[in-house]
Design a protein around this motif. Sequence first.
Motif, PDB file in Angstrom:
ATOM      1  N   PRO A   1       0.809  -1.233   0.000  1.00 31.65           N
ATOM      2  CA  PRO A   1       0.000   0.000   0.000  1.00 31.65           C
ATOM      3  C   PRO A   1       0.840   1.279   0.000  1.00 31.65           C
ATOM      4  O   PRO A   1       0.490   2.248  -0.677  1.00 31.65           O
ATOM      5  N   THR A   2       1.941   1.284   0.723  1.00 34.45           N
ATOM      6  CA  THR A   2       2.783   2.494   0.756  1.00 34.45           C
ATOM      7  C   THR A   2       3.355   2.770  -0.619  1.00 34.45           C
ATOM      8  O   THR A   2       3.343   3.917  -1.093  1.00 34.45           O
ATOM      9  N   VAL A   3       3.869   1.745  -1.248  1.00 40.31           N
ATOM     10  CA  VAL A   3       4.450   1.922  -2.583  1.00 40.31           C
ATOM     11  C   VAL A   3       3.356   2.257  -3.598  1.00 40.31           C
ATOM     12  O   VAL A   3       3.568   3.072  -4.495  1.00 40.31           O
ATOM     13  N   GLU A   4       2.173   1.671  -3.421  1.00 34.87           N
ATOM     14  CA  GLU A   4       1.072   1.965  -4.342  1.00 34.87           C
ATOM     15  C   GLU A   4       0.722   3.455  -4.318  1.00 34.87           C
ATOM     16  O   GLU A   4       0.448   4.062  -5.345  1.00 34.87           O
ATOM     17  N   LYS A   5       0.761   4.041  -3.118  1.00 39.82           N
ATOM     18  CA  LYS A   5       0.455   5.465  -2.986  1.00 39.82           C
ATOM     19  C   LYS A   5       1.476   6.298  -3.772  1.00 39.82           C
ATOM     20  O   LYS A   5       1.120   7.250  -4.466  1.00 39.82           O
ATOM     21  N   ILE A   6       2.730   5.915  -3.663  1.00 42.28           N
ATOM     22  CA  ILE A   6       3.787   6.634  -4.397  1.00 42.28           C
ATOM     23  C   ILE A   6       3.626   6.411  -5.903  1.00 42.28           C
ATOM     24  O   ILE A   6       3.823   7.318  -6.709  1.00 42.28           O
ATOM     25  N   PHE A   7       3.235   5.206  -6.265  1.00 45.54           N
ATOM     26  CA  PHE A   7       2.980   4.891  -7.684  1.00 45.54           C
ATOM     27  C   PHE A   7       1.842   5.760  -8.243  1.00 45.54           C
ATOM     28  O   PHE A   7       1.884   6.190  -9.387  1.00 45.54           O
ATOM     29  N   GLU A   8       0.818   5.963  -7.427  1.00 51.25           N
ATOM     30  CA  GLU A   8      -0.320   6.756  -7.904  1.00 51.25           C
ATOM     31  C   GLU A   8       0.087   8.196  -8.173  1.00 51.25           C
ATOM     32  O   GLU A   8      -0.288   8.791  -9.186  1.00 51.25           O
ATOM     33  N   ILE A   9       0.889   8.763  -7.278  1.00 49.07           N
ATOM     34  CA  ILE A   9       1.348  10.145  -7.459  1.00 49.07           C
ATOM     35  C   ILE A   9       2.144  10.279  -8.750  1.00 49.07           C
ATOM     36  O   ILE A   9       2.071  11.284  -9.446  1.00 49.07           O
ATOM     37  N   SER A  10       2.917   9.263  -9.039  1.00 52.86           N
ATOM     38  CA  SER A  10       3.853   9.368 -10.165  1.00 52.86           C
ATOM     39  C   SER A  10       3.294   8.781 -11.468  1.00 52.86           C
ATOM     40  O   SER A  10       3.968   8.807 -12.490  1.00 52.86           O
ATOM     41  N   GLY A  11       2.071   8.258 -11.419  1.00 54.33           N
ATOM     42  CA  GLY A  11       1.442   7.732 -12.633  1.00 54.33           C
ATOM     43  C   GLY A  11       1.844   6.307 -12.957  1.00 54.33           C
ATOM     44  O   GLY A  11       1.464   5.768 -14.007  1.00 54.33           O
ATOM     45  N   PHE A  12       2.591   5.663 -12.065  1.00 54.60           N
ATOM     46  CA  PHE A  12       3.103   4.323 -12.362  1.00 54.60           C
ATOM     47  C   PHE A  12       2.003   3.263 -12.398  1.00 54.60           C
ATOM     48  O   PHE A  12       2.166   2.229 -13.043  1.00 54.60           O
ATOM     49  N   THR A  13       0.906   3.500 -11.678  1.00 48.85           N
ATOM     50  CA  THR A  13      -0.168   2.497 -11.710  1.00 48.85           C
ATOM     51  C   THR A  13      -0.782   2.411 -13.105  1.00 48.85           C
ATOM     52  O   THR A  13      -1.370   1.393 -13.463  1.00 48.85           O
ATOM     53  N   THR A  14      -0.625   3.468 -13.881  1.00 46.94           N
ATOM     54  CA  THR A  14      -1.150   3.477 -15.247  1.00 46.94           C
ATOM     55  C   THR A  14      -0.152   2.934 -16.252  1.00 46.94           C
ATOM     56  O   THR A  14      -0.519   2.253 -17.201  1.00 46.94           O
ATOM     57  N   ILE A  15       1.125   3.223 -16.037  1.00 44.43           N
ATOM     58  CA  ILE A  15       2.095   2.906 -17.095  1.00 44.43           C
ATOM     59  C   ILE A  15       2.740   1.529 -16.957  1.00 44.43           C
ATOM     60  O   ILE A  15       3.334   1.035 -17.910  1.00 44.43           O
ATOM     61  N   PHE A  16       2.610   0.912 -15.780  1.00 42.92           N
ATOM     62  CA  PHE A  16       3.179  -0.430 -15.619  1.00 42.92           C
ATOM     63  C   PHE A  16       2.090  -1.485 -15.566  1.00 42.92           C
ATOM     64  O   PHE A  16       0.968  -1.219 -15.120  1.00 42.92           O
ATOM     65  N   ASP A  17       2.441  -2.688 -15.994  1.00 44.55           N
ATOM     66  CA  ASP A  17       1.562  -3.840 -15.782  1.00 44.55           C
ATOM     67  C   ASP A  17       1.839  -4.362 -14.377  1.00 44.55           C
ATOM     68  O   ASP A  17       2.962  -4.804 -14.083  1.00 44.55           O
ATOM     69  N   ILE A  18       0.818  -4.308 -13.532  1.00 49.01           N
ATOM     70  CA  ILE A  18       0.996  -4.675 -12.123  1.00 49.01           C
ATOM     71  C   ILE A  18       0.023  -5.805 -11.773  1.00 49.01           C
ATOM     72  O   ILE A  18      -1.177  -5.712 -12.072  1.00 49.01           O
ATOM     73  N   TYR A  19       0.543  -6.844 -11.136  1.00 47.76           N
ATOM     74  CA  TYR A  19      -0.265  -8.027 -10.802  1.00 47.76           C
ATOM     75  C   TYR A  19      -0.238  -8.275  -9.289  1.00 47.76           C
ATOM     76  O   TYR A  19       0.695  -7.849  -8.612  1.00 47.76           O
ATOM     77  N   PRO A  20      -1.245  -8.992  -8.791  1.00 47.15           N
ATOM     78  CA  PRO A  20      -1.336  -9.189  -7.338  1.00 47.15           C
ATOM     79  C   PRO A  20      -0.166  -9.991  -6.752  1.00 47.15           C
ATOM     80  O   PRO A  20       0.220  -9.777  -5.604  1.00 47.15           O
ATOM     81  N   ASP A  21       0.369 -10.956  -7.517  1.00 45.63           N
ATOM     82  CA  ASP A  21       1.521 -11.711  -7.011  1.00 45.63           C
ATOM     83  C   ASP A  21       2.406 -12.142  -8.179  1.00 45.63           C
ATOM     84  O   ASP A  21       2.035 -11.995  -9.350  1.00 45.63           O
ATOM     85  N   ARG A  22       3.559 -12.680  -7.833  1.00 45.16           N
ATOM     86  CA  ARG A  22       4.549 -12.962  -8.891  1.00 45.16           C
ATOM     87  C   ARG A  22       4.132 -14.106  -9.803  1.00 45.16           C
ATOM     88  O   ARG A  22       4.492 -14.119 -10.985  1.00 45.16           O
ATOM     89  N   ASP A  23       3.381 -15.053  -9.272  1.00 43.22           N
ATOM     90  CA  ASP A  23       2.949 -16.159 -10.126  1.00 43.22           C
ATOM     91  C   ASP A  23       1.995 -15.674 -11.217  1.00 43.22           C
ATOM     92  O   ASP A  23       2.096 -16.081 -12.382  1.00 43.22           O
ATOM     93  N   GLN A  24       1.073 -14.807 -10.828  1.00 42.46           N
ATOM     94  CA  GLN A  24       0.146 -14.255 -11.834  1.00 42.46           C
ATOM     95  C   GLN A  24       0.904 -13.374 -12.835  1.00 42.46           C
ATOM     96  O   GLN A  24       0.593 -13.377 -14.033  1.00 42.46           O
ATOM     97  N   ALA A  25       1.862 -12.628 -12.337  1.00 45.81           N
ATOM     98  CA  ALA A  25       2.651 -11.777 -13.239  1.00 45.81           C
ATOM     99  C   ALA A  25       3.441 -12.642 -14.221  1.00 45.81           C
ATOM    100  O   ALA A  25       3.479 -12.371 -15.432  1.00 45.81           O
ATOM    101  N   ALA A  26       4.069 -13.700 -13.689  1.00 45.78           N
ATOM    102  CA  ALA A  26       4.878 -14.578 -14.543  1.00 45.78           C
ATOM    103  C   ALA A  26       4.001 -15.264 -15.593  1.00 45.78           C
ATOM    104  O   ALA A  26       4.383 -15.376 -16.770  1.00 45.78           O
ATOM    105  N   ALA A  27       2.820 -15.708 -15.167  1.00 42.79           N
ATOM    106  CA  ALA A  27       1.905 -16.369 -16.117  1.00 42.79           C
ATOM    107  C   ALA A  27       1.471 -15.399 -17.213  1.00 42.79           C
ATOM    108  O   ALA A  27       1.322 -15.786 -18.381  1.00 42.79           O
ATOM    109  N   ALA A  28       1.283 -14.148 -16.838  1.00 41.81           N
ATOM    110  CA  ALA A  28       0.791 -13.156 -17.804  1.00 41.81           C
ATOM    111  C   ALA A  28       1.819 -12.816 -18.882  1.00 41.81           C
ATOM    112  O   ALA A  28       1.452 -12.504 -20.018  1.00 41.81           O
ATOM    113  N   ILE A  29       3.097 -12.865 -18.540  1.00 41.26           N
ATOM    114  CA  ILE A  29       4.105 -12.443 -19.534  1.00 41.26           C
ATOM    115  C   ILE A  29       4.909 -13.611 -20.103  1.00 41.26           C
ATOM    116  O   ILE A  29       5.776 -13.416 -20.947  1.00 41.26           O
ATOM    117  N   ALA A  30       4.603 -14.830 -19.642  1.00 41.16           N
ATOM    118  CA  ALA A  30       5.391 -15.993 -20.083  1.00 41.16           C
ATOM    119  C   ALA A  30       5.245 -16.216 -21.597  1.00 41.16           C
ATOM    120  O   ALA A  30       4.225 -15.927 -22.184  1.00 41.16           O
TER     121      ALA A  30
END
Lengths: 112, 233
Positions: free
Chosen positions: A83-112
């Motif tokens: 949550p702390t990092v998410e707040k910083i991401f929101e200020i800087s627009g990173f939640t829009t420009i990066f692909d962000i997943y709830p955990d690493r397994d879902q992220a890995a499956a999405a880009i494999a």
Amino acid sequence: MAVEIEEIAVGAVTVVVVQGRLDGLAAPALDDRLAGLTTRGTKLVLDMAGLDYASSAGLRVLLKAAKQTKASKGRFALAAITPTVEKIFEISGFTTIFDIYPDRDQAAAAIA
Amino acid sequence: MPVEVEDLRYTYGKGALAREVLKGVSFTADDGEVLLITGPSGSGKTTMLTIVGALRPFAEGQVSVHGLALRGASTEALLDIRQRIGFVFQRHNLLKSLTVYENVESSLYVLDESDESSNRPRAQAMLDAVGLGDRGHDFPEMMSGGQQQRVAIARALVRLPDLIIADEPTAALDSESGRLVMNKMRDLAVQLGCVIMIATHDERVFDIANRRLHMEDGHLREVELMYKTGPGE
């Protein structure tokens, strides 16, 4: 706590686990670690579940890694931001420009 | 320390016309700290800020910003460190012919890590953060002075700097706008872990800082400690 960086393989995807505080002192260490991965078409996930804080210097490392990965025809995703990092991401627009997943397994499956 | 200044001296002019405006100034600043630099006109505040901002060469003393010693640094190194600094001035210096979006995005064009596809979302997020998220397509002249200064803050912060240097950012603003501008700048800089250095005469905003450094006759002294905040808090 300074930043701790660990690299693991999940299938064809490289997961870099980042823990601690990614501030101006720690950012160069992550930058160095990612430099070897982002220029060779790697499928790369940054697991940020243990990351307590990211400063502007840390955010710039993520931007650079994403840009280099894209240029080398690789793929780049972020996982499990706190949550702390998410707040910083929101200020800087990173939640829009990066692909962000709830955990690493879902992220890995999405880009494999 | 992100900012270290030691025994900094600076003299304008030569010979009989020489006037030493900085007479051995020393201080440090840590990530997330907000420093006010106060003092009468001509006390050296702006001279010091322009030196720390790598905009003015100097011959005596040591100044380092994130480990880079500025005196004697190569042109390339100075250009690189300037990319890590955001500047906010009394005059907002927005380009009249560009929209608010374009003014904010202009800060990103020279950065190595910037990607054209992410410039607009980054500008939008920073405009949201300063409360102007719905004004991106407007031109600066359609906005009040306080709003224009908030755009200038968005332009400075969108590049994710390590250091913000602000020289009299509220001088042209009324009390309410000045307070809003300073609070926005402080809140964003602290969350991003920037050092923020503000030269000001404006007593109305003295309470936003962690520390106040007062300059007079070329000397600097630290005065009353206010409240403490830090990065990630």
